[in-house]
Write a protein that holds these residues in place. Structure first.
Motif, PDB file in Angstrom:
ATOM      1  N   GLN A   1       0.845  -1.326  -0.223  1.00 54.13           N
ATOM      2  CA  GLN A   1      -0.007  -0.047  -0.061  1.00 54.13           C
ATOM      3  C   GLN A   1       0.994   1.196  -0.140  1.00 54.13           C
ATOM      4  OE1 GLN A   1      -3.478   0.980   0.710  1.00 54.13           O
ATOM      5  NE2 GLN A   1      -4.558  -1.035   0.826  1.00 54.13           N
TER       6      GLN A   1
ATOM      7  N   TYR B   1       2.380   2.402  -3.344  1.00 56.67           N
ATOM      8  CA  TYR B   1       1.546   2.828  -4.510  1.00 56.67           C
ATOM      9  C   TYR B   1       1.478   4.361  -4.116  1.00 56.67           C
ATOM     10  CZ  TYR B   1       0.077  -1.228  -7.031  1.00 56.67           C
ATOM     11  OH  TYR B   1       0.224  -2.415  -7.874  1.00 56.67           O
ATOM     12  N   VAL B   2       1.271   4.802  -2.936  1.00 57.31           N
ATOM     13  CA  VAL B   2       1.255   5.995  -2.522  1.00 57.31           C
ATOM     14  C   VAL B   2       2.656   6.686  -2.971  1.00 57.31           C
ATOM     15  CG1 VAL B   2       0.914   7.817  -0.726  1.00 57.31           C
ATOM     16  CG2 VAL B   2      -0.446   5.738  -0.797  1.00 57.31           C
TER      17      VAL B   2
ATOM     18  N   LEU C   1       2.846   7.351  -6.467  1.00 50.52           N
ATOM     19  CA  LEU C   1       2.212   8.664  -6.770  1.00 50.52           C
ATOM     20  C   LEU C   1       2.837   9.857  -6.533  1.00 50.52           C
ATOM     21  CD1 LEU C   1      -0.301   9.301  -8.368  1.00 50.52           C
ATOM     22  CD2 LEU C   1      -1.603   9.314  -6.034  1.00 50.52           C
TER      23      LEU C   1
ATOM     24  N   ILE D   1      -0.129  17.313   2.082  1.00 51.77           N
ATOM     25  CA  ILE D   1      -1.297  16.501   1.656  1.00 51.77           C
ATOM     26  C   ILE D   1      -0.526  14.958   1.671  1.00 51.77           C
ATOM     27  CG2 ILE D   1      -2.951  15.582   0.067  1.00 51.77           C
ATOM     28  CD1 ILE D   1      -3.415  18.581  -0.312  1.00 51.77           C
TER      29      ILE D   1
ATOM     30  N   SER E   1       0.656  13.556   5.024  1.00 50.10           N
ATOM     31  CA  SER E   1      -0.357  13.227   5.887  1.00 50.10           C
ATOM     32  C   SER E   1      -1.007  11.847   5.367  1.00 50.10           C
ATOM     33  CB  SER E   1      -1.438  14.168   5.885  1.00 50.10           C
ATOM     34  OG  SER E   1      -1.103  15.542   6.365  1.00 50.10           O
ATOM     35  N   VAL E   2      -1.041  11.614   3.859  1.00 52.38           N
ATOM     36  CA  VAL E   2      -1.568  10.626   3.433  1.00 52.38           C
ATOM     37  C   VAL E   2      -0.566   9.365   3.676  1.00 52.38           C
ATOM     38  CG1 VAL E   2      -2.140   9.257   1.293  1.00 52.38           C
ATOM     39  CG2 VAL E   2      -2.861  11.467   1.688  1.00 52.38           C
TER      40      VAL E   2
ATOM     41  N   LEU F   1       1.166   9.055   6.479  1.00 43.16           N
ATOM     42  CA  LEU F   1       0.745   8.617   7.753  1.00 43.16           C
ATOM     43  C   LEU F   1      -0.508   7.932   7.925  1.00 43.16           C
ATOM     44  CD1 LEU F   1       1.418   8.991  10.792  1.00 43.16           C
ATOM     45  CD2 LEU F   1       0.342  11.199  10.998  1.00 43.16           C
ATOM     46  N   ALA F   2      -1.516   8.202   6.974  1.00 36.14           N
ATOM     47  CA  ALA F   2      -2.817   7.529   7.236  1.00 36.14           C
ATOM     48  C   ALA F   2      -2.595   6.278   6.678  1.00 36.14           C
ATOM     49  CB  ALA F   2      -3.749   8.545   6.413  1.00 36.14           C
ATOM     50  N   VAL F   3      -1.983   6.067   5.818  1.00 39.75           N
ATOM     51  CA  VAL F   3      -1.907   4.620   5.073  1.00 39.75           C
ATOM     52  C   VAL F   3      -0.954   3.721   6.096  1.00 39.75           C
ATOM     53  CG1 VAL F   3      -0.741   3.357   3.113  1.00 39.75           C
ATOM     54  CG2 VAL F   3      -2.367   5.380   2.676  1.00 39.75           C
TER      55      VAL F   3
ATOM     56  N   TYR G   1      -0.579   3.939   9.131  1.00 38.34           N
ATOM     57  CA  TYR G   1      -1.281   3.823  10.301  1.00 38.34           C
ATOM     58  C   TYR G   1      -2.432   2.656  10.126  1.00 38.34           C
ATOM     59  CZ  TYR G   1      -4.367   5.247  14.436  1.00 38.34           C
ATOM     60  OH  TYR G   1      -4.827   5.115  15.464  1.00 38.34           O
ATOM     61  N   ASN G   2      -3.147   3.103   8.985  1.00 38.27           N
ATOM     62  CA  ASN G   2      -4.317   2.017   8.704  1.00 38.27           C
ATOM     63  C   ASN G   2      -3.813   0.566   8.365  1.00 38.27           C
ATOM     64  OD1 ASN G   2      -6.902   1.116   7.900  1.00 38.27           O
ATOM     65  ND2 ASN G   2      -6.310   1.809   5.662  1.00 38.27           N
TER      66      ASN G   2
ATOM     67  N   ILE H   1       9.168   6.412  11.690  1.00 38.33           N
ATOM     68  CA  ILE H   1       8.832   7.411  12.254  1.00 38.33           C
ATOM     69  C   ILE H   1       7.322   7.536  12.290  1.00 38.33           C
ATOM     70  CG2 ILE H   1       8.732   9.801  12.549  1.00 38.33           C
ATOM     71  CD1 ILE H   1      11.633   8.515  13.688  1.00 38.33           C
TER      72      ILE H   1
ATOM     73  N   PHE I   1       5.844   4.951  14.566  1.00 44.81           N
ATOM     74  CA  PHE I   1       5.970   5.412  15.826  1.00 44.81           C
ATOM     75  C   PHE I   1       4.804   6.474  16.056  1.00 44.81           C
ATOM     76  CE2 PHE I   1       7.783   8.561  18.868  1.00 44.81           C
ATOM     77  CZ  PHE I   1       8.141   7.717  19.849  1.00 44.81           C
ATOM     78  N   VAL I   2       4.661   7.519  15.321  1.00 39.44           N
ATOM     79  CA  VAL I   2       3.670   8.331  15.543  1.00 39.44           C
ATOM     80  C   VAL I   2       2.479   7.961  15.711  1.00 39.44           C
ATOM     81  CG1 VAL I   2       2.556  10.707  14.600  1.00 39.44           C
ATOM     82  CG2 VAL I   2       5.024  10.470  14.675  1.00 39.44           C
TER      83      VAL I   2
ATOM     84  N   SER J   1       4.093  14.343  19.386  1.00 37.49           N
ATOM     85  CA  SER J   1       3.331  13.350  18.986  1.00 37.49           C
ATOM     86  C   SER J   1       2.138  13.610  20.167  1.00 37.49           C
ATOM     87  CB  SER J   1       3.717  11.876  19.310  1.00 37.49           C
ATOM     88  OG  SER J   1       5.005  11.536  18.338  1.00 37.49           O
TER      89      SER J   1
ATOM     90  N   SER K   1      -4.652   1.675  -8.749  1.00 35.86           N
ATOM     91  CA  SER K   1      -4.281   1.907  -7.351  1.00 35.86           C
ATOM     92  C   SER K   1      -4.146   3.614  -7.254  1.00 35.86           C
ATOM     93  CB  SER K   1      -2.913   1.190  -7.006  1.00 35.86           C
ATOM     94  OG  SER K   1      -3.078  -0.219  -7.191  1.00 35.86           O
ATOM     95  N   PHE K   2      -3.810   4.144  -8.393  1.00 42.61           N
ATOM     96  CA  PHE K   2      -3.472   5.632  -8.421  1.00 42.61           C
ATOM     97  C   PHE K   2      -4.754   6.384  -8.087  1.00 42.61           C
ATOM     98  CE2 PHE K   2       0.950   5.753 -10.705  1.00 42.61           C
ATOM     99  CZ  PHE K   2       1.563   5.202  -9.561  1.00 42.61           C
TER     100      PHE K   2
ATOM    101  N   ILE L   1      -6.357   6.579  -4.803  1.00 35.19           N
ATOM    102  CA  ILE L   1      -5.892   7.591  -3.741  1.00 35.19           C
ATOM    103  C   ILE L   1      -6.401   8.778  -4.165  1.00 35.19           C
ATOM    104  CG2 ILE L   1      -3.796   8.261  -3.053  1.00 35.19           C
ATOM    105  CD1 ILE L   1      -2.425   5.556  -3.693  1.00 35.19           C
TER     106      ILE L   1
ATOM    107  N   PHE M   1      -5.310  19.854  11.223  1.00 33.49           N
ATOM    108  CA  PHE M   1      -5.349  19.447  10.005  1.00 33.49           C
ATOM    109  C   PHE M   1      -4.908  18.060   9.714  1.00 33.49           C
ATOM    110  CE2 PHE M   1      -3.296  19.172   5.683  1.00 33.49           C
ATOM    111  CZ  PHE M   1      -4.142  19.482   5.019  1.00 33.49           C
ATOM    112  N   VAL M   2      -3.653  17.519  10.308  1.00 30.84           N
ATOM    113  CA  VAL M   2      -3.443  16.252   9.882  1.00 30.84           C
ATOM    114  C   VAL M   2      -4.254  15.396  10.508  1.00 30.84           C
ATOM    115  CG1 VAL M   2      -1.395  14.636  10.866  1.00 30.84           C
ATOM    116  CG2 VAL M   2      -0.920  17.102  10.034  1.00 30.84           C
TER     117      VAL M   2
ATOM    118  N   VAL N   1      -7.236  15.069   8.166  1.00 29.98           N
ATOM    119  CA  VAL N   1      -6.975  14.250   6.877  1.00 29.98           C
ATOM    120  C   VAL N   1      -6.865  12.647   7.472  1.00 29.98           C
ATOM    121  CG1 VAL N   1      -5.151  13.790   5.290  1.00 29.98           C
ATOM    122  CG2 VAL N   1      -5.697  16.159   5.757  1.00 29.98           C
ATOM    123  N   LEU N   2      -6.140  12.394   8.488  1.00 32.32           N
ATOM    124  CA  LEU N   2      -6.160  11.070   8.995  1.00 32.32           C
ATOM    125  C   LEU N   2      -7.207  10.408   9.135  1.00 32.32           C
ATOM    126  CD1 LEU N   2      -3.349   9.512   9.776  1.00 32.32           C
ATOM    127  CD2 LEU N   2      -3.994  10.049  12.219  1.00 32.32           C
TER     128      LEU N   2
ATOM    129  N   PHE O   1      -9.279  10.227   5.474  1.00 30.31           N
ATOM    130  CA  PHE O   1      -8.723   9.439   4.859  1.00 30.31           C
ATOM    131  C   PHE O   1      -9.111   7.847   5.073  1.00 30.31           C
ATOM    132  CE2 PHE O   1      -6.184   9.554   1.178  1.00 30.31           C
ATOM    133  CZ  PHE O   1      -5.457   8.466   0.983  1.00 30.31           C
ATOM    134  N   LEU O   2      -8.654   7.540   6.417  1.00 36.82           N
ATOM    135  CA  LEU O   2      -8.908   6.393   6.894  1.00 36.82           C
ATOM    136  C   LEU O   2     -10.297   5.796   6.619  1.00 36.82           C
ATOM    137  CD1 LEU O   2      -7.200   6.138  10.498  1.00 36.82           C
ATOM    138  CD2 LEU O   2      -6.469   5.225   8.269  1.00 36.82           C
TER     139      LEU O   2
END
Lengths: 746, 746
Positions: free
Chosen positions: A172, A175-176, A179, A256, A259-260, A262-264, A266-267, A633, A636-637, B259, B505-506, B509, B636-637, B640-641, B644-645
């Motif tokens: 995952q 792919y991000v 992009l 953006i 953040s994405v 981090l989201a991916v 994390y998810n 990181i 970790f976050v 964090s 995949s792109f 996203i 903001f983060v 988005v998190l 996005f999730l």
């Protein structure tokens, strides 16, 4: 199978091993022969584990003494030490092989990994020795394999899980990342077309945005914000409109896309971790079910199998020898809720979780002075003193003293008045401790759970000793050691930290941080593994290219100004004085990697190393950035985020609640701490069996801060999802196969 | 109350207003007199709203023309324009006052806010004019109030909510911040004691860590990583052990505390937002219940009140005049699930949500060529051509062409072969569009939902026009405008972006990013409000202190090298060429704030501005950092998190599912897009009432990308929690009072 018979010693041992494995979440499929069980028990003894960790540390630290070395040792010495380490690892592996069945041993990838590491290292050592003795250039390639031992040993479970989660999340992320790279390339192309032909120059006078690959690197660095706003200034100076290009770039790629990421990350991390924890819970239940099968008895034909109180007691004595009788009875009364004298399978399965809840046996004890000198200690004056010390104002008073002390520390210590005042404060702090010791029972005061009391005493006593030594040295006119002064200063400032404990909102935050602390250790190990590999590779690539001339070295070298390498003449690297950031030994390599992790100025570092080797050296630094900053990181976050949110909205587990209810019911419940600042009389379990006259003063309390394992926290993270399965799929989880990678059902 | 009677026009109007308000989540307590309802309807007409936003933009942009101005206008002109704006705002407020009851108007804080802003601005203008005409120094203080209008207008609902969430989260953030500051102070004190007396010097030769306040500032900057590793180097050069101090500092303050900030901000933001959204849903239900109460009829004595199909049709025509008959019938059939001809309260309440689901009416239409020249269009050659264009290989072919084109763009465009090749590519792209237009029905091809078709055509046609103009200018020997060339280059590179759409995949996203795009606009407004306030304050503090000498200005000024201010002689600010980063007009102020948001080198900027004014100017920059980077960027983060999730694990809402089921049942369901790349024949609702012969080719499809309001996304975020309340507390929610801050129950 045992029917109504007495359970034999060997079966009990086996059951105890199962329960112990379930409690500590060990997933090892061992032989069930009495011999193998005995060996297995030895395998988990702590001295053996400590020894293993000691030799792994030694093996890793060998890099300090190997070329390029901080403390050079002859090659034969490091080789011998490494052979010793390899021997220990091999021995440990043989021990493991004897514990588990042959076919299982060869199916487990982590054993194969260790074997491969050992063989490759041995071969590499032979090749190295041969090449070196015949005068050829030789490189110890296998050094990068060393940290992988940390991952593949039996005890590296959490670390393996973290690596597995990362590996699973990679597709995952990939792919991000593609992009993101596509976006960087498009912007670079646009930048080349927009700025390349304009004849702009950077502040240093170099042409601006003319080479495509350099633009890509510069814009990649801009994503990390390390060269903002410098990279923008030439274009912005030429026309304000060009700033728009950079604003859009930063918005899209820095804000953006990051953040994405981090989201991916994390998810995916959360998703796979959840699956692993679910399997862990199943494995635990499975082991408890096996223990139950060994210990079970049938009271009547066709009745549900049960475990008797006696068997249960024997089992617990084996599993946890240091548990007190009262504590054991408490656990039994929670399991045997209806007072039947026996427990069924479901209640038995919970034992592993029950054992993981830390129960503190609380005792109210008399002050020794009250026993020795009751008339004096109970006199009105003494009582008033105790009341004063226990009063809230006493805490506030010492907080104020600490703050005044802080101001004095900040002032110049060479003023004689100020330096004398230190003695005054020291005496005050000593007085505080003595007064507290007078008021509270000393053994209670210094019990294991009173972190701040220990902290206070150690800091104050150390400061006293250091200050006395320092004064003695000063007055004797001898050489005043800066080291001792440094220690004195650090101790003085650390003392100020105590203020934090007096304010409740602060205490909550600090406690939360302390709680998730142990879990962060997995990340520390992860970072060490990655750092070590990059450090070893970096040392081979860059050793000796950049030299640091310390303040004590003679001023003779003409290249001193540019880190001993003419290629750095006039570079930012030399101008900013980064010469000590080199790969000339393990410690400075680690420092460079820390600086790269912090990200700022990493382009200056990488350009410096590229200048002394080749421009492609930048790949090493970009690779490090992607691995550590974008992936590790972010994980970790994400982890801190999840763990902190969880701890912030603290809720008790079902078992904990039932245990508490039981404590309440048994009327042994200790009163909740009325004021957290008052020292509560509590003590750790201490094996005072059958001391019946003390039983009335015994109280229990569930400790919420200690013994929180990583697994416990993880399991709690996904408790909501697991609890559902808990009761619906129970039989399935217990009786069917499950595909845990390291534990196969029988 | 209407019993079996026909519902009068006024009641229907009132009900329509309630439904419309519920649909758009408006919470305005208007008068229910027919007159007020008519005024209220006018209040929400889009030309009036547009006008309001136009004047707010004008009011904000006035700062460009006011002292210090980018485009200077005489003071009387800006004052007149501002008076005009104030007049419009006042008019809007009067309109609003006529719509809602007097007492409600004065209870609403946002009206008071606007009134206060208007009055203060007026007073400030008078004072300014008086002072200025008498030659005194005058400052237009009220300019900081302008962006607050954006927050307090009726339409600024989302923005107000974001501010409320931040305000509610502040106490928690405050405690973490205090602890963080305490930690920074402790480390600073330690740094002073450890390094202050060692006589170390920075690279620039200044004393290192000798002044406590400077240390605090430097270490605060280190938390943002902006001065890493420079701040560490002197100590690290002196002794490797000192690096430990900085590693611990960065670990504690940069990684852990930052964090924790994210965690706390996220936790609080989410918590309060949830509460607000819950109230929003209650208010919506309440409004729908009121509409129901107006329209309801009782079929029999004691029966449940219902709304008939006829009334419902009348209502929908008023609420959404552009809805097609077929679409309306579809919605009715979803509401009236059992085909009774009437619907009850629960079904009626769902209408607001149903209206928010975008349903696209899909039509299969014949190609115009097929109608005009059927024999030619349906010939085997033509059919083969159409098949080829629809084939997957066609897409791949053009992706390859685009990539080849990218390489050509990267090469030097002054080579005649390369510059000729551009024409070749342009012709290819035009051919592609023409072929697609031949194959697909043109009106369908350019329907509103086919973003990439529009994108392609616009880019290619613009590139064609720009290239033609450029060539014409070049061949005529006239002045070749760089601007046109720039546009050509940008268009060429943008064309390459199309490749992204071919890879699945792109596309996922990108679609997710596009979906959460509108919601990010709230954050854009938030940022503009905060930026504007800081820019206005910054302009008053720093205007004219730092000057930029553009490339065209004469080289006469001796202070040119240090930004026109001798105080900057030798400073990093001047050396790095940051002169254009000043507060001399609104645009450059915004750019400085963008750079401060990106954080890197912000200490150089703040030190520069401190050097030309006073050291306390740093407070302005620290305040900006805390407000924007620690609070707003973290929110903001976090947003988005979460978004996005949520989008990643896409699930349909209950209503959407039932609507889809109904579409399926009615056998009108359009086939799901087999290949997303093929252009699907679809069209927006277009009022072709009663065109019965077309009805057979009508199909419905739920659009998942469009018309996603911020509120809808937020409500979906917390759907799981809200759904429970949905059915349990329904009556309570509908009938009892609730404490929505802007909407009071009757």
């Amino acid at each position: 199978m045992n029917g109504m018979n007495k359970i034999c010693k060997e079966d009990l041992d086996l059951a105890a091993v199962y329960v112990s494995d379930a409690q500590h979440n060990r997933n090892i499929f061992f032989d069930t022969t009495p011999q193998a069980v005995r060996l297995y028990l030895q395998y988990h003894r702590w001295p053996l584990c400590m020894l293993l960790y000691f030799f792994i540390t030694l093996d890793l630290l060998l890099a300090v003494a190997e070329e390029p070395a901080l403390l050079p040792l002859p090659v034969w010495a490091t080789m011998l030490l490494e052979l010793l380490c390899l021997g220990v690892f091999a021995g440990r592996l043989v021990h493991y092989a004897k514990v588990i069945p042959r076919d299982k041993f060869w199916k487990d990838p982590k054993n194969i990994c260790i074997l491969l590491i050992l063989l490759l290292t041995l071969m590499d050592m032979l090749v190295f020795a041969a090449l070196r003795s015949s005068g050829f250039l030789a490189i110890r390639c296998s050094r990068v394999l060393r940290p992988l031992l940390l991952v593949n040993i039996t005890e590296g479970r959490q670390l393996r899980r973290a690596f597995r989660s990362i590996r699973n999340a990679l597709p995952q992320i990939f792919y991000v990342f593609l992009l993101f790279i596509f976006s960087v390339l498009m912007f670079s192309l646009m930048a080349l077309k927009l700025f390349g032909k304009r004849g702009l120059r950077t502040v240093e006078g170099r042409p601006y945005f003319t080479n495509f690959l350099n633009i890509v690197f510069d814009l990649y660095v801009l994503v990390t914000t390390a060269n903002s706003p410098d990279i923008m200034m030439p274009a912005y100076n030429a026309s304000s409109f060009f700033a728009l290009f950079f604003v859009v770039y930063i918005l899209v790629n820095t804000y953006i896309f990051m953040s994405v990421f981090l989201a991916v990350v994390y998810n995916n991390y959360k998703k796979y971790l959840k699956e692993e924890v679910r399997q862990l819970v199943r494995a635990k239940r499975h082991k408890m079910a096996r223990a139950f099968a060994i210990l079970q008895e049938r009271r009547a034909e066709g009745a549900e199998p049960v475990v008797t109180h006696g068997t249960w007691n024997q089992l617990l004595r084996l599993v946890q020898p240091d548990i007190s009788d009262a504590h054991r009875e408490l656990l039994w009364s929670v399991s045997d809720d209806q007072n039947k004298g026996v427990i069924g399978k479901v209640a038995f399965v919970h034992l592993a979780d029950l054992l993981n809840i830390q129960v503190i046996t609380v005792k109210s004890r008399l002050h020794p002075l009250q026993t020795c000198l009751p008339s004096l200690y109970l006199s009105p004056v003494s009582r008033l003193l105790c009341k004063m010390v226990q009063h809230r104002a006493f805490v506030v008073l010492f907080d104020v003293i600490i703050l005044v002390n802080a101001v004095f520390i900040g002032l110049d210590e060479e003023d004689p008045l100020i330096s004398k005042s230190e003695w005054f404060f020291l005496v005050l702090y000593l007085l505080e401790i003595l007064l507290k010791l007078y008021t509270f029972e000393p053994r209670t005061f210094y019990s294991r759970h009173n972190f701040w009391n220990w902290f206070d005493t150690i800091i104050v006593v150390s400061a006293l000793i250091a200050t006395v030594i320092n004064s003695a040295m000063k007055s004797s006119g001898a050489y005043t050691s800066r080291q001792i002064l440094d220690i004195v200063f650090i101790l003085r400032v650390l003392r100020l930290v105590r203020v934090v404990d007096s304010i409740k909102s602060f205490r909550i935050i600090i406690n939360t941080l302390i709680k998730i602390g142990p879990t962060m250790l997995t990340f520390a190990q992860l970072i060490i593994v990655v750092y070590y590999i990059f450090a070893v590779v970096g040392m081979e690539l860059f050793k000796g290219r950049i030299r640091f001339f310390g303040p004590d070295s003679p001023d003779l070298d003409p290249d001193r100004g540019w880190c001993g390498n003419p290629a750095l003449k006039g570079s930012s690297f030399a101008k900013l004085g980064y010469c000590k950031n080199n790969f000339n030994n393990l410690i400075s390599s680690f420092m460079v990697l820390v600086e790269l992790t912090v990200v700022n100025q990493w382009h200056v570092l990488s350009s410096g190393f590229a200048a002394v080797t080749h421009v492609s050296a930048r790949i090493f630094f970009i690779l490090f950035h992607v691995t550590v900053v974008i992936i590790i990181i972010n994980i970790f976050v994400a982890f801190v985020l999840e763990a902190f949110l969880l701890e912030y909205s603290l809720e008790k587990s079902v078992l904990q609640t039932s245990l508490e209810k039981k404590i309440e019911e048994l009327k042994l419940g200790a009163a909740q701490e009325v004021d957290d600042n008052l020292v509560v009389a509590m003590e750790t379990p201490d094996n005072e069996l059958g001391d019946s006259e003390k039983k009335t003063s015994l109280m229990f309390k569930i400790s919420s801060t200690r013994n929180r394992t990583v697994d416990a926290l993880l399991q709690r993270m996904f408790e909501a999802d697991l609890d559902q399965e808990d009761f619906t799929d129970e039989d399935e989880a217990l009786n069917t196969n499950f595909d845990n990678p390291t534990f196969n059902s029988i």
